[in-house]
Write a protein that holds these residues in place. Structure first.
Motif: not given
Length: 215
Positions: A195-207
């Motif tokens: 991510t572009t930084g550490k301050t963010h809402a959780d970012v879901a990723l998947g395959l």
């Protein structure tokens, strides 16, 4: 005289009955010889190109995610029974997905006609850094006998949610000094990104649904 008239009347009635019995009924014609024949059915679709599953992402077996955050989600799967999900949580900025295939896979493809095809889920594309890479190798590890594709040039064409990607072998970078992967023995996959930084809402990723295909 009366008998004569009776015979005449009977003859007239008999003639009327015969005339009615012989009258031809008019029925709609069933002769279709003058009609155009129906058009022939459309030809069957061409056969699908060669498609060989590398991993359907239906189970956690032989998968590794950063921080062991991976889980199989069933709702929303693009194929099969589920998809592999992991999130970059608030306070962190990195995730990887690694799959070590127990048996090497020969899909019968060449560098000219082969591709890795997969579904990638990104919950918030605006949080993804223009960095990271997809890797496919025949060495059982990263950076050896490898094809690789940078994530950064793909980002402008990606959207929130599911994205189907086709990564052509002919467009891939190769690990230096070893000639790239052995095409008859693929056994390792990795995707890593930030991510572009550490301050963010959780970012879901998947395959989901990793395939080797003939393009």
């Amino acid at each position: 005289m009366k008998l004569y008239l009776t015979n005449i009347v009977c003859s007239i009635l008999l003639a009327a009955i015969l005339l009615t019995a012989c009258k031809k009924e008019n029925y709609p014609s069933r002769d279709t010889s003058g009609l155009k024949p129906p058009p022939p059915p459309p030809p069957p679709p061409p056969p699908d190109p060669k498609i060989v599953s590398f991993n359907p992402a239906d189970a956690l077996d032989n998968w590794e995610t950063a921080g062991n955050k991976g889980a199989i989600e069933k709702p929303g799967a693009k194929e099969g029974l589920g998809w592999l999900k992991a999130s970059i949580v608030s306070g962190e900025d990195y995730m990887h997905f690694i799959y070590r295939r127990p048996a090497a896979l020969n899909a019968g493809l060449t560098k000219a006609n082969g591709a890795l095809k997969l579904w990638l889920y990104i919950g918030d594309i605006s949080q993804i850094k223009a960095d990271g890479q997809f890797e496919l190798t025949s060495s059982g590890e990263s950076d050896k006998n490898e094809y690789n594709w940078d994530l950064a040039p793909m980002l402008p064409n990606l959207k929130n949610g599911w994205n189907e990607l086709t990564l052509s072998f002919s467009d891939a970078g190769e690990s230096s000094g070893d000639g790239g992967p052995k095409l008859s023995a693929f056994n390792f996959f990795r995707l890593y990104l930030w991510t572009t930084g550490k301050t963010h809402a959780d970012v879901a990723l998947g395959l989901d649904d990793l395939r080797l295909v003939e393009k």
